[in-house]
Write a protein that holds these residues in place. Structure first.
Motif, PDB file in Angstrom:
ATOM      1  N   ARG A  99       2.596   6.714   9.652  1.00 41.50           N
ATOM      2  CA  ARG A  99       2.849   6.990  10.931  1.00 41.50           C
ATOM      3  C   ARG A  99       3.593   5.929  11.788  1.00 41.50           C
ATOM      4  O   ARG A  99       4.457   6.502  12.829  1.00 41.50           O
ATOM      5  CB  ARG A  99       1.471   7.428  11.653  1.00 41.50           C
ATOM      6  N   LEU A 100       3.284   4.661  11.289  1.00 40.83           N
ATOM      7  CA  LEU A 100       3.972   3.520  12.180  1.00 40.83           C
ATOM      8  C   LEU A 100       5.399   3.055  11.637  1.00 40.83           C
ATOM      9  O   LEU A 100       6.039   2.285  11.916  1.00 40.83           O
ATOM     10  CB  LEU A 100       3.004   2.341  12.333  1.00 40.83           C
ATOM     11  N   GLY A 101       5.549   3.947  10.552  1.00 45.84           N
ATOM     12  CA  GLY A 101       6.766   3.651   9.972  1.00 45.84           C
ATOM     13  C   GLY A 101       7.308   2.332   9.010  1.00 45.84           C
ATOM     14  O   GLY A 101       8.012   1.566   8.991  1.00 45.84           O
ATOM     15  N   ILE A 102       5.690   1.962   8.587  1.00 51.64           N
ATOM     16  CA  ILE A 102       5.689   0.796   7.781  1.00 51.64           C
ATOM     17  C   ILE A 102       5.772   1.026   6.210  1.00 51.64           C
ATOM     18  O   ILE A 102       5.024   1.800   5.855  1.00 51.64           O
ATOM     19  CB  ILE A 102       4.362  -0.071   8.118  1.00 51.64           C
ATOM     20  N   ALA A 103       6.475   0.486   5.654  1.00 50.01           N
ATOM     21  CA  ALA A 103       6.782   0.725   4.189  1.00 50.01           C
ATOM     22  C   ALA A 103       5.645  -0.025   3.516  1.00 50.01           C
ATOM     23  O   ALA A 103       5.178  -0.892   3.695  1.00 50.01           O
ATOM     24  CB  ALA A 103       8.186  -0.197   3.661  1.00 50.01           C
ATOM     25  N   HIS A 104       5.170   0.849   2.480  1.00 55.37           N
ATOM     26  CA  HIS A 104       4.342   0.308   1.488  1.00 55.37           C
ATOM     27  C   HIS A 104       4.344   0.884   0.271  1.00 55.37           C
ATOM     28  O   HIS A 104       5.021   1.920   0.022  1.00 55.37           O
ATOM     29  CB  HIS A 104       2.718   0.829   1.967  1.00 55.37           C
ATOM     30  N   GLY A 105       3.641   0.237  -0.721  1.00 53.69           N
ATOM     31  CA  GLY A 105       3.485   0.595  -2.314  1.00 53.69           C
ATOM     32  C   GLY A 105       2.631   1.697  -2.404  1.00 53.69           C
ATOM     33  O   GLY A 105       1.836   2.283  -1.462  1.00 53.69           O
ATOM     34  N   ALA A 106       2.626   2.282  -3.445  1.00 51.95           N
ATOM     35  CA  ALA A 106       1.808   3.497  -4.064  1.00 51.95           C
ATOM     36  C   ALA A 106       0.531   2.908  -4.295  1.00 51.95           C
ATOM     37  O   ALA A 106       0.357   1.579  -4.693  1.00 51.95           O
ATOM     38  CB  ALA A 106       2.402   4.438  -5.171  1.00 51.95           C
ATOM     39  N   PRO A 107      -0.642   3.579  -4.116  1.00 52.57           N
ATOM     40  CA  PRO A 107      -2.025   3.048  -4.385  1.00 52.57           C
ATOM     41  C   PRO A 107      -1.930   2.607  -5.891  1.00 52.57           C
ATOM     42  O   PRO A 107      -1.412   3.503  -6.585  1.00 52.57           O
ATOM     43  CB  PRO A 107      -3.031   4.075  -3.871  1.00 52.57           C
ATOM     44  N   ALA A 108      -2.582   1.427  -6.212  1.00 54.40           N
ATOM     45  CA  ALA A 108      -2.543   1.067  -7.496  1.00 54.40           C
ATOM     46  C   ALA A 108      -3.875   0.306  -7.797  1.00 54.40           C
ATOM     47  O   ALA A 108      -4.438  -0.325  -6.933  1.00 54.40           O
ATOM     48  CB  ALA A 108      -1.520  -0.167  -7.756  1.00 54.40           C
ATOM     49  N   LYS A 109      -4.444   1.013  -9.218  1.00 53.89           N
ATOM     50  CA  LYS A 109      -5.742   0.308  -9.511  1.00 53.89           C
ATOM     51  C   LYS A 109      -5.720  -1.083 -10.083  1.00 53.89           C
ATOM     52  O   LYS A 109      -4.857  -1.431 -10.905  1.00 53.89           O
ATOM     53  CB  LYS A 109      -6.258   1.081 -10.885  1.00 53.89           C
ATOM     54  N   ARG A 110      -6.564  -1.982  -9.715  1.00 51.97           N
ATOM     55  CA  ARG A 110      -6.649  -3.399 -10.187  1.00 51.97           C
ATOM     56  C   ARG A 110      -8.025  -3.544 -10.086  1.00 51.97           C
ATOM     57  O   ARG A 110      -8.806  -3.658  -9.090  1.00 51.97           O
ATOM     58  CB  ARG A 110      -5.710  -4.160  -9.294  1.00 51.97           C
ATOM     59  N   PHE A 111      -8.611  -4.153 -11.454  1.00 50.43           N
ATOM     60  CA  PHE A 111      -9.782  -4.418 -11.671  1.00 50.43           C
ATOM     61  C   PHE A 111     -10.881  -3.583 -10.696  1.00 50.43           C
ATOM     62  O   PHE A 111     -11.795  -3.858 -10.556  1.00 50.43           O
ATOM     63  CB  PHE A 111      -9.861  -5.895 -11.148  1.00 50.43           C
ATOM     64  N   GLY A 112     -10.563  -2.121 -11.016  1.00 45.91           N
ATOM     65  CA  GLY A 112     -11.187  -1.192 -10.608  1.00 45.91           C
ATOM     66  C   GLY A 112     -11.466  -0.643  -9.297  1.00 45.91           C
ATOM     67  O   GLY A 112     -12.022  -0.008  -8.785  1.00 45.91           O
ATOM     68  N   GLU A 113     -10.421  -1.335  -8.471  1.00 47.05           N
ATOM     69  CA  GLU A 113     -10.210  -1.294  -7.117  1.00 47.05           C
ATOM     70  C   GLU A 113      -8.881  -0.758  -6.860  1.00 47.05           C
ATOM     71  O   GLU A 113      -7.894  -0.971  -7.504  1.00 47.05           O
ATOM     72  CB  GLU A 113     -10.632  -2.668  -6.296  1.00 47.05           C
ATOM     73  N   THR A 114      -8.650  -0.043  -5.670  1.00 43.90           N
ATOM     74  CA  THR A 114      -7.270   0.574  -5.222  1.00 43.90           C
ATOM     75  C   THR A 114      -6.708  -0.540  -4.255  1.00 43.90           C
ATOM     76  O   THR A 114      -7.250  -0.858  -3.352  1.00 43.90           O
ATOM     77  CB  THR A 114      -7.270   1.740  -4.912  1.00 43.90           C
ATOM     78  N   ALA A 115      -5.333  -0.895  -4.443  1.00 43.33           N
ATOM     79  CA  ALA A 115      -4.622  -1.632  -3.597  1.00 43.33           C
ATOM     80  C   ALA A 115      -3.449  -1.043  -3.110  1.00 43.33           C
ATOM     81  O   ALA A 115      -2.734  -0.251  -4.026  1.00 43.33           O
ATOM     82  CB  ALA A 115      -4.418  -3.316  -4.430  1.00 43.33           C
ATOM     83  N   ALA A 130      -8.929  -1.317  -1.054  1.00 43.23           N
ATOM     84  CA  ALA A 130     -10.160  -0.708  -0.707  1.00 43.23           C
ATOM     85  C   ALA A 130     -11.393  -1.375  -1.635  1.00 43.23           C
ATOM     86  O   ALA A 130     -11.586  -1.031  -2.989  1.00 43.23           O
ATOM     87  CB  ALA A 130     -10.011   0.687  -1.140  1.00 43.23           C
ATOM     88  N   ALA A 131     -11.903  -2.232  -1.054  1.00 41.80           N
ATOM     89  CA  ALA A 131     -13.165  -2.890  -1.764  1.00 41.80           C
ATOM     90  C   ALA A 131     -14.573  -2.638  -1.833  1.00 41.80           C
ATOM     91  O   ALA A 131     -15.082  -2.037  -0.835  1.00 41.80           O
ATOM     92  CB  ALA A 131     -12.979  -4.429  -1.043  1.00 41.80           C
ATOM     93  N   THR A 132     -15.061  -2.717  -2.807  1.00 40.34           N
ATOM     94  CA  THR A 132     -16.389  -2.500  -3.226  1.00 40.34           C
ATOM     95  C   THR A 132     -17.266  -3.309  -2.233  1.00 40.34           C
ATOM     96  O   THR A 132     -17.179  -4.579  -2.176  1.00 40.34           O
ATOM     97  CB  THR A 132     -17.016  -2.607  -4.779  1.00 40.34           C
TER      98      THR A 132
END
Ligand code: ZN
Length: 310
Positions: A99-115, A130-132
């Protein structure tokens, strides 16, 4: 034996101050916990953002050096600052960035969490993880992001290195981090004494050039010491590894020792006390220029030389 408590703060370099403040205080909705000057360069801002009172493990600080050239990302750099958000807040943040027009990467799994990777206006590399366990920490809202979705502090940081072994040795032997596995070109180390701000990833990217410091790059990573005795013990361990560490210096809100790890990244050891409520009450944090006692006599001159933030 020191039980590692993880990251104390991270310091990076930013340029145009209004754009910078709008990004961190409004878009990411971090709390502005301190506006002061660079203690080694009192003609420039040193700005602190954090969670609530800027508890160790949540403080991202910036030297505002608009005249520096843009930095170059590469080996020998503490590169990607990862913030922890609750797992249930990932959709909220992706929609907010879109909504704010800020570029970002696709959600990616890393060590069981999504970044989700993004950059600040100067090109500093960031991530929302998205941290446990993040939802167990109460949220704090400045009005831009509801408390339930607020960034809770650091998840950790990625250090880009050519050879992970000597840096890994410093993490283990000076700070008590424990190896926590390898994924692709990332070696993860975790501090055991805290919930967040505990993941250090050593990343190796073959063929990557050496980094050059400038706008949009990190300056140093600080690790937590519970008190002076712990700090001196960490310093002694760094010296025992043949590293050259400074004497303890006062940073007003904490006491610091600096050394460069073998991969070329500047590390700091910083005490948890006395913290950012030293000179301002909790509810007023970040609302006006605070100076350490030794610069107070020059306040008028310093205020006149600093660029506007808002
Ligand atoms: Zn520092």
């Amino acid at each position: 034996m020191i039980k590692s408590a993880g990251i104390h703060h991270i310091t990076a370099i930013a340029g145009e101050p209004k754009r910078h403040v709008a990004f961190y205080a409004r878009t990411l909705a971090l709390r502005f916990v301190k506006r002061t000057v660079n203690f080694d360069d009192p003609g420039s801002w040193h700005l602190y953002y954090g969670y609530e009172v800027g508890t160790p493990g949540t403080a991202l600080t910036f030297c505002i050096w608009n005249r520096l050239p843009k930095g170059r990302h590469g080996a020998g750099e503490s590169q990607q600052v990862a913030f922890a958000i609750p797992e249930s807040s990932l959709d909220y943040w992706i929609k907010r960035l879109d909504r704010l027009g800020i570029a970002h990467g696709a959600p990616a799994k890393r060590f069981g969490e999504t970044a989700v990777a993004l950059q600040d206006p100067d090109g500093l590399k960031l991530e929302l993880v998205a941290a446990t366990g993040a939802d167990a920490i109460p949220g704090w809202s400045n009005g831009d992001v509801p408390a339930e979705h607020a960034i809770r502090g650091f998840h950790g940081i990625t250090l880009e290195v050519r050879d992970p072994a000597p840096t890994a040795r410093v993490l283990a032997e000076v700070f008590g981090f424990k190896p926590a596995g390898t994924e692709y070109n990332r070696h993860r180390f975790l501090a055991e004494g805290s919930e967040l701000a505990r993941a250090i990833d050593l990343r190796i990217t073959p063929g990557l050039g050496r980094h050059a410091q400038g706008l949009g790059t990190n300056h140093h990573v600080a690790f937590r010491a519970g008190n002076d005795a712990e700090e001196m013990e960490m310093r002694r361990r760094a010296l025992a590894l043949g590293l050259s560490a400074t004497e303890q210096v006062s940073r007003n809100y904490f006491r610091s020792v600096y050394f460069r790890e073998p991969g070329g990244i500047l590390f700091e050891i910083a005490t948890d006390d006395p913290g950012f409520t030293l000179d301002e009450p909790k509810e007023k944090l970040g609302s006006k220029l605070m100076l350490p006692p030794w610069y107070e006599p020059d306040r008028a001159k310093i205020e006149a030389s600093l660029p506007a933030l808002e």
